[in-house]
Design a protein around this motif. Structure first.
Motif, PDB file in Angstrom:
ATOM      1  N   LEU A 196     124.036 -17.624 -33.497  1.00  0.00           N
ATOM      2  CA  LEU A 196     122.683 -17.117 -33.673  1.00  0.00           C
ATOM      3  C   LEU A 196     121.769 -17.668 -32.579  1.00  0.00           C
ATOM      4  N   GLY A 197     121.932 -18.954 -32.236  1.00  0.00           N
ATOM      5  CA  GLY A 197     121.128 -19.554 -31.177  1.00  0.00           C
ATOM      6  C   GLY A 197     121.392 -18.909 -29.832  1.00  0.00           C
ATOM      7  N   LYS A 246     118.503 -12.657 -26.038  1.00  0.00           N
ATOM      8  CA  LYS A 246     117.427 -11.694 -26.288  1.00  0.00           C
ATOM      9  C   LYS A 246     116.083 -12.156 -25.720  1.00  0.00           C
ATOM     10  N   GLY A 247     116.016 -13.406 -25.283  1.00  0.00           N
ATOM     11  CA  GLY A 247     114.761 -13.923 -24.745  1.00  0.00           C
ATOM     12  C   GLY A 247     113.751 -14.326 -25.804  1.00  0.00           C
ATOM     13  N   TYR A 248     114.216 -14.479 -27.055  1.00  0.00           N
ATOM     14  CA  TYR A 248     113.277 -14.799 -28.146  1.00  0.00           C
ATOM     15  C   TYR A 248     112.747 -16.232 -28.081  1.00  0.00           C
ATOM     16  N   PHE A 249     113.482 -17.120 -27.406  1.00  0.00           N
ATOM     17  CA  PHE A 249     112.985 -18.484 -27.238  1.00  0.00           C
ATOM     18  C   PHE A 249     111.808 -18.539 -26.261  1.00  0.00           C
ATOM     19  N   ASP A 250     111.698 -17.517 -25.417  1.00  0.00           N
ATOM     20  CA  ASP A 250     110.715 -17.551 -24.335  1.00  0.00           C
ATOM     21  C   ASP A 250     109.418 -16.819 -24.666  1.00  0.00           C
ATOM     22  N   ARG A 251     109.343 -16.236 -25.837  1.00  0.00           N
ATOM     23  CA  ARG A 251     108.110 -15.536 -26.209  1.00  0.00           C
ATOM     24  C   ARG A 251     107.882 -15.631 -27.711  1.00  0.00           C
ATOM     25  N   ASN A 252     106.672 -15.403 -28.093  1.00  0.00           N
ATOM     26  CA  ASN A 252     106.350 -15.429 -29.518  1.00  0.00           C
ATOM     27  C   ASN A 252     106.802 -14.136 -30.179  1.00  0.00           C
ATOM     28  N   VAL A 312     115.681  -9.875 -36.618  1.00  0.00           N
ATOM     29  CA  VAL A 312     116.714 -10.426 -35.740  1.00  0.00           C
ATOM     30  C   VAL A 312     118.092 -10.345 -36.383  1.00  0.00           C
ATOM     31  N   PHE A 313     118.164 -10.551 -37.686  1.00  0.00           N
ATOM     32  CA  PHE A 313     119.462 -10.565 -38.360  1.00  0.00           C
ATOM     33  C   PHE A 313     120.133  -9.196 -38.344  1.00  0.00           C
TER      34      PHE A 313
END
Length: 576
Positions: free
Chosen positions: A444-445, A451-457, A466-467
Motif C-alpha cells: 500500500l505504501g 501515485k504521488g499521494y505522498f507529495d500532495r494533499n 485509494v483502496f
C-alpha cells in the motif's frame, strides 16, 4: 525600580501540548520578587510571529525550553532576538542541551544554560539577576555567578561552568498547574517520579538511574486538581510508571475510584506487570487508563544489543492479558534501525506485534541522541545518522537507506489507516488477501508513492477511494464487495447524508423516508429513532464484520447519527 522581567518560552510540537518544564520553573520561583511570564507556541508558527510576540513582552531575560523538535528554531530565534535587542539575555535549558552545554552555548547567541534539572539552578540564577539589577555584587547568600552549580555562562567570549549539581528531592518540586485557568482541549503532562530503573542505550533517561518518587498523597491531591479542572488527558512523563508495584497500584486504584471523564496515559514496562497490578486494572472504567508499551523489537538478541532484558514472549503475554480486560487502550512502539537488526528481523517484529492487534502501533526510527550510550557505539554497528535534529538513523551495517525509506512508507500507512481506527473493516478485507500484515502495508505504501499521494494533499474521501484503485490496479480484483465495505466504514465515521461519487447509494429520498418511518415505528430498534440513518448494502456487511465472510445479500443497516459505534441490521423490520 522596575522588577526584573523574565519570559519563559515553550515551542511545543503541537498546539494542544503544554510545556511542563517552564511551568515548573515559574512555580519554583513564585516567591521571588520578579515578573515571570509564560509564552507558548507551536513549531508550526511562523518565525516572525514568534519574534514579534516575544519581543512585545519587553523582557530582560528570555528562557527557552529546548527539545529535539525545537532546537534549530530556538537557535534561529535567539539570533533574531539579539539582532533586535542585544541587551536581552537568553538562557537555555532542557534535555536537548543538557549533555553538551558548553558546545551548545558556544555555537548559539544565548548567554546562559542550565544543565539537567532546572528548578533549583533557575532559582539561584534569578536571585543572582535580581541582586545584580539592584547593583549588589553578590546575591542573598554571598554566592557568585560562577558558583551556581549546574549553570553554564558566557563571559568575555569564554564559557564557564559552575560544576555538577546533585539531583533535587522531587517532593520539593512545586505543582505547576494551580493557577492555570484554561486547560480545555490541552494535553497536560504530569510527573510522579524522576529517573529510570533501566539503561536502554538509545535513551537519555538511562543517564539518570537515580529513581525518585513523589509523595503519594501529594500525587493524589494534584491529580484531583486536574480532574476538577476537567482536563481531557493527563500524560504521565514517568519513564516506567509500574516499576514500583505498591506505588503504581495505589495511584491506579485512586484514579479508578474517581468520578471523572479525564483519561490518564502511562508509559509502562509490560514484562514487569504483576498479577496484583492486572487485578486492580481489571476494575478500571473503560477508557479511564491507557498504556504505552515500548516493545521496540521482538528479537531478543537485538533487545540485548540495546541493553533491554525483556523477553518478547513475556511482554506479549502481559499485553494480551491487558487486552483481554477490554477496558484499557494500548499503544505499542517499534523502533527501526536498532543495532544489529536487519530488514527481515524488523518485518518479523512488525508482524508479531500486529498479531496482538493493539489499539495503536507506533513505528519509530532510531535517533542517536547526544549524551546517550548509543552515540559511543555508532562505529561498532556501522550507524550513520543525520547530524541535524532529530538525529535520525539513515543506515546501519544491517539495514540500508533504501530499506529504511520503505519502512517510512509503511509507517505512514500504519499511522493513517490502522491507528485512526476509521478503516477497520477495509483493513480486515485486505489482511485476508495478504500472507502477512507487513506485506500489505508495504504494498500500500509503494502504491501511494507511485501515485504521488505522498507529495500532495488528498481529501479525506480520497483516502477511502485509494483502496478501490489499489484493489483493481495492484490486486486486479473486482471492487463489488470492497465498495460495500468501504461504504460501511465511511458511514461509520463521516456525515451520513452525503456519499462521495465512487460509493453507490441505492435508495432514493422518497423510498428512504418510507423505510425510516417504518423502522421508527418499530419497538425493536436499539438506536435513537430520531437520530438514525439507513443505508442499503448488497452484501451481508455485519456478517463480514463478524467473520470476514462475503455473502451477497441485500441488507438494510441503521446507523446512529449520535454514536459511531451504534449500528443495527433492520432488514427484518423493513421486510415485515
Amino acid at each position: 525600580m522596575k522588577k526584573l522581567k523574565v519570559v519563559l518560552v515553550g515551542i511545543n510540537s503541537k498546539y494542544t501540548h503544554l510545556n511542563l518544564a517552564i511551568r515548573y520553573l515559574k512555580a519554583y520561583t513564585k516567591d521571588l520578587d520578579f515578573q515571570c511570564t509564560i509564552r507558548e507556541f507551536s513549531v508550526n508558527d511562523r518565525m516572525e510571529k514568534l519574534l514579534e510576540e516575544i519581543i512585545s513582552e519587553n523582557p530582560e531575560i528570555i528562557g527557552f525550553s529546548c527539545y529535539i523538535w525545537n532546537k534549530e528554531i530556538v537557535k534561529s530565534l535567539s539570533e533574531l532576538i539579539k539582532i533586535v535587542n542585544n541587551n536581552i539575555e537568553i538562557i537555555y535549558g532542557g534535555p536537548e542541551v543538557s549533555f553538551n552545554g558548553s558546545e551548545f552555548l558556544e555555537e548559539s547567541r544565548g548567554d546562559f544554560l542550565i544543565e539537567g534539572e532546572g528548578e533549583e539552578v533557575f532559582k539561584d540564577f534569578i536571585q543572582y539577576k535580581i541582586y545584580e539589577k539592584e547593583k549588589k555584587p553578590t546575591y542573598y547568600n554571598g554566592i557568585n555567578l560562577d558558583e551556581i552549580k549546574g549553570l553554564y555562562y558566557k563571559k568575555n567570549g569564554e564559557i564557564y561552568y559552575g560544576g555538577k549539581k546533585k539531583n533535587m528531592d522531587i517532593n520539593d518540586v512545586i505543582f505547576p498547574y494551580i493557577y492555570e485557568e484554561d486547560l480545555d482541549n490541552k494535553i497536560v503532562y504530569y510527573e510522579a517520579s524522576r529517573g529510570c530503573p533501566y539503561g536502554c542505550k538509545y535513551c537519555l533517561s538511562s543517564v539518570d538511574r537515580n529513581l525518585r518518587f513523589r509523595d503519594i498523597e501529594m500525587v493524589k491531591k494534584e491529580l484531583k486538581i486536574l480532574m476538577d479542572k476537567k482536563v481531557r488527558l493527563v500524560k504521565f512523563v514517568d519513564r516506567t510508571f509500574n516499576c514500583n508495584e505498591k506505588f503504581s497500584i495505589e495511584i491506579w486504584e485512586f484514579l479508578i475510584n474517581q468520578n471523572t471523564d479525564t483519561r490518564f496515559h502511562f508509559e509502562i514496562s509490560a514484562n514487569i506487570l504483576t498479577s496484583k497490578q492486572v487485578k486492580i486494572l481489571s476494575k478500571a472504567p473503560k477508557g479511564r487508563l491507557q498504556f504505552e508499551v515500548g516493545v521496540q523489537t521482538t528479537n531478543n538478541e537485538i533487545l540485548h544489543n540495546i541493553n533491554r532484558s525483556a523477553d518478547f514472549k513475556n511482554v506479549e503475554s502481559k499485553v494480551r492479558k491487558i487486552k483481554a480486560l477490554k477496558n484499557i487502550s494500548q499503544h505499542l512502539d517499534l523502533i527501526a534501525g536498532l543495532p544489529g537488526e536487519d530488514f527481515n528481523s524488523f518485518k518479523k517484529s512488525f508482524n508479531e506485534v500486529f498479531a496482538i492487534e493493539p489499539e495503536e502501533i507506533q513505528l519509530g526510527f532510531l535517533k542517536i541522541l547526544k549524551g546517550s550510550p548509543m552515540e559511543s557505539e555508532k562505529e561498532k554497528w556501522g550507524m550513520k545518522n543525520s547530524p541535524y535534529p532529530p538525529y535520525e538513523i539513515l543506515k546501519t551495517k544491517d539495514i540500508s537507506y533504501e530499506e529504511l525509506l520503505t519502512l517510512k512508507k509503511v509507517e505512514a500507512m500504519v499511522d493513517k489507516y490502522y491507528n485512526s481506527n476509521k478503516f477497520s473493516s477495509i483493513l480486515k478485507y485486505f489482511n485476508l488477501k495478504f500472507q502477512d500484515y507487513f506485506e500489505f502495508y508495504r504494498e500500500l505504501g509503494v502504491f501511494f508513492h507511485e501515485k504521488g499521494y505522498f507529495d500532495r494533499n488528498i481529501s479525506s474521501a480520497d483516502y477511502y477511494k485509494v483502496f478501490l484503485e489499489f484493489n483493481s490496479e495492484k490486486l486486479k480484483e473486482d471492487n463489488f464487495a470492497l465498495r460495500e465495505i468501504i461504504k460501511y466504514d465511511y458511514l461509520m465515521f463521516n456525515k451520513k447524508r452525503w456519499l462521495p461519487d465512487f460509493l453507490e447509494r441505492d435508495l432514493d429520498k422518497k423510498w428512504k423516508k418510507l423505510i425510516i418511518d417504518k423502522v421508527s415505528s418499530c419497538n425493536n430498534l436499539n438506536i435513537n429513532k430520531s437520530k438514525i440513518h439507513i443505508e442499503k448494502f448488497s452484501i451481508d456487511i455485519l456478517l463480514f464484520i463478524k467473520d470476514g465472510d462475503v455473502a451477497r445479500d441485500n441488507r438494510y443497516i441503521a446507523f446512529s447519527e449520535e454514536n459511531n459505534c451504534e449500528v443495527q441490521d433492520v432488514t427484518k423490520i423493513i421486510s415485515q
